[in-house]
Design an enzyme around this catalytic site. Structure first.
Site, PDB file in Angstrom:
ATOM      1  N   ASN A   1       0.865  -1.185   0.000  1.00 17.00           N
ATOM      2  CA  ASN A   1       0.000   0.000   0.000  1.00 17.00           C
ATOM      3  C   ASN A   1       0.901   1.234   0.000  1.00 17.00           C
ATOM      4  O   ASN A   1       1.483   1.577   1.026  1.00 17.00           O
ATOM      5  CB  ASN A   1      -0.889  -0.030   1.249  1.00 17.00           C
ATOM      6  CG  ASN A   1      -1.678   1.248   1.418  1.00 17.00           C
ATOM      7  OD1 ASN A   1      -1.800   2.057   0.495  1.00 17.00           O
ATOM      8  ND2 ASN A   1      -2.214   1.446   2.621  1.00 17.00           N
TER       9      ASN A   1
ATOM     10  N   LYS B   1       0.089   4.275  -0.266  1.00 19.91           N
ATOM     11  CA  LYS B   1      -0.572   5.464   0.309  1.00 19.91           C
ATOM     12  C   LYS B   1      -0.332   6.680  -0.596  1.00 19.91           C
ATOM     13  O   LYS B   1      -0.207   6.524  -1.802  1.00 19.91           O
ATOM     14  CB  LYS B   1      -0.086   5.707   1.737  1.00 19.91           C
ATOM     15  CG  LYS B   1      -0.110   4.450   2.602  1.00 19.91           C
ATOM     16  CD  LYS B   1       0.062   4.750   4.053  1.00 19.91           C
ATOM     17  CE  LYS B   1       0.186   3.443   4.813  1.00 19.91           C
ATOM     18  NZ  LYS B   1       0.157   3.631   6.240  1.00 19.91           N
TER      19      LYS B   1
ATOM     20  N   HIS C   1      -9.353   0.894   4.956  1.00 16.30           N
ATOM     21  CA  HIS C   1      -8.075   1.143   5.635  1.00 16.30           C
ATOM     22  C   HIS C   1      -8.315   2.082   6.817  1.00 16.30           C
ATOM     23  O   HIS C   1      -9.150   2.982   6.739  1.00 16.30           O
ATOM     24  CB  HIS C   1      -7.070   1.750   4.652  1.00 16.30           C
ATOM     25  CG  HIS C   1      -5.678   1.783   5.206  1.00 16.30           C
ATOM     26  ND1 HIS C   1      -5.273   2.740   6.095  1.00 16.30           N
ATOM     27  CD2 HIS C   1      -4.616   0.956   5.028  1.00 16.30           C
ATOM     28  CE1 HIS C   1      -4.006   2.509   6.438  1.00 16.30           C
ATOM     29  NE2 HIS C   1      -3.593   1.422   5.794  1.00 16.30           N
TER      30      HIS C   1
ATOM     31  N   GLU D   1      -6.811   4.557   7.835  1.00 16.67           N
ATOM     32  CA  GLU D   1      -6.673   5.991   7.518  1.00 16.67           C
ATOM     33  C   GLU D   1      -7.939   6.512   6.840  1.00 16.67           C
ATOM     34  O   GLU D   1      -8.291   7.679   7.014  1.00 16.67           O
ATOM     35  CB  GLU D   1      -5.422   6.204   6.651  1.00 16.67           C
ATOM     36  CG  GLU D   1      -4.149   6.010   7.477  1.00 16.67           C
ATOM     37  CD  GLU D   1      -2.951   5.490   6.703  1.00 16.67           C
ATOM     38  OE1 GLU D   1      -2.954   5.555   5.462  1.00 16.67           O
ATOM     39  OE2 GLU D   1      -2.005   4.998   7.351  1.00 16.67           O
TER      40      GLU D   1
ATOM     41  N   GLU E   1      -5.084  -5.136  10.552  1.00 14.10           N
ATOM     42  CA  GLU E   1      -4.079  -4.093  10.754  1.00 14.10           C
ATOM     43  C   GLU E   1      -4.367  -3.358  12.066  1.00 14.10           C
ATOM     44  O   GLU E   1      -5.195  -2.433  12.087  1.00 14.10           O
ATOM     45  CB  GLU E   1      -4.116  -3.098   9.604  1.00 14.10           C
ATOM     46  CG  GLU E   1      -3.834  -3.721   8.249  1.00 14.10           C
ATOM     47  CD  GLU E   1      -3.297  -2.680   7.277  1.00 14.10           C
ATOM     48  OE1 GLU E   1      -2.201  -2.879   6.772  1.00 14.10           O
ATOM     49  OE2 GLU E   1      -3.973  -1.663   7.053  1.00 14.10           O
TER      50      GLU E   1
ATOM     51  N   GLY F   1       2.461   2.312  10.705  1.00  9.54           N
ATOM     52  CA  GLY F   1       3.362   3.445  10.539  1.00  9.54           C
ATOM     53  C   GLY F   1       4.026   3.900  11.826  1.00  9.54           C
ATOM     54  O   GLY F   1       4.635   4.968  11.870  1.00  9.54           O
TER      55      GLY F   1
ATOM     56  N   SER G   1       3.599  -1.959  10.357  1.00  6.84           N
ATOM     57  CA  SER G   1       5.064  -1.880  10.530  1.00  6.84           C
ATOM     58  C   SER G   1       5.757  -3.214  10.245  1.00  6.84           C
ATOM     59  O   SER G   1       6.719  -3.582  10.917  1.00  6.84           O
ATOM     60  CB  SER G   1       5.411  -1.378  11.939  1.00  6.84           C
ATOM     61  OG  SER G   1       4.913  -0.069  12.123  1.00  6.84           O
TER      62      SER G   1
END
Ligand code: PEP
Length: 253
Positions: free
Chosen positions: A8, A10, A95, A97, A167, A173, A212
């Site tokens: 991904n 992003k 996701h 985000e 996730e 991240g 991560s």
């Protein structure tokens, strides 16, 4: 069971660096464990380029998001049909985000997955708890509700065409990774939820770990029984690291 490594990207890269990254992945992926499915999800403007460069290779090109409607007055949005017309065959939905910054609910995420399935694209459905939800011991409940809220509408035949990515938000991240035990117990929980729809759903739906994940920690995560590969953010922007993760996933075969 399929093993998948998906990148991904992003909102990273520009035209030239995106071209260079796709080229490096295509060039070197050929020689690596062919059984592992390799997916890249570049930003929208680079999808057509990525599809062209990946033609004839093993790499599958996915989008990072889509709109749930087929078409219409939704300025700035991109439909599943548009993605399909480019040759994109999969799309990340839900996701964290998107949930956090764009207010996407499980219901909307389910509609997006439905729009993709309706035209034969693969939804890569993301779920996972935040730090507070884990600390208070509600992580299994949170993931159960996300799955029910977004995927509850689907038939078994539809569910079998979905890929799930667990996730944990606190690991995305941040450099923090779920331990192999934390990953396995949540993946087993997700597998058990799938099993309530029948053995063939549980046996066919790959469950990827994301958060991560990098070449240093991937081996023990990917080795877990119910971890069928990874959804990779930061490390997917460096071709060597991403390809190393494909190699590590190959050890599962
Ligand atoms: C992601 O955003 O899907 C992700 C797993 O990111 P990272 O690997 O950078 O934590």
């Amino acid at each position: 069971m399929r093993t998948i490594v998906a990148g991904n990207w992003k909102m990273n890269t520009d035209r030239l660096s995106a071209e260079a990254l796709v080229s490096a992945v295509v060039q070197h992926a050929g020689g690596i464990v062919p059984e592992v499915e390799v997916i890249i999800a570049p930003p929208f403007p680079f999808l057509a380029m990525a599809v062209a460069k990946c033609e004839g290779s093993r790499i599958i090109v996915a989008a990072q998001n889509c709109h749930q409607a087929e078409k219409g007055a939704y300025t700035g949005e991109v439909s599943a049909t548009m993605l399909k017309s480019l040759g994109v065959t999969a799309c990340i939905v839900g996701h964290s985000e998107r949930r956090q910054y764009f207010g996407e609910s499980d219901a909307v995420i389910g509609e997006k997955a439905a729009a993709l399935l309706a035209i034969g694209l693969t939804p890569i459905f993301c779920c996972g708890e935040n730090q507070e939800e884990r600390t208070s011991g509600r992580h299994f409940h949170v993931v159960t509700e996300q799955m029910k809220g977004a995927l509850g509408r689907f038939s078994n035949a539809e569910l079998e065409r979905i890929v799930i990515a667990y996730e944990p938000v606190w690991a995305i991240g941040t450099g923090l990774t779920a331990s192999k035990e934390q990953a396995q117990e949540m993946h087993a929980h997700i597998r058990a939820l799938l099993h309530t729809h029948g053995a063939s759903v549980a046996e066919r739906v790959p469950i990827l770990y994301g958060g991560s994940c990098n070449p240093t920690n991937a081996e023990s995560l990917f080795a877990q029984l119910d971890v069928n590969g990874g959804l990779i953010g930061g490390a997917s922007l460096v071709a060597e690291q991403f390809l190393e993760l494909v190699r590590i996933a190959g050890k599962k075969q």
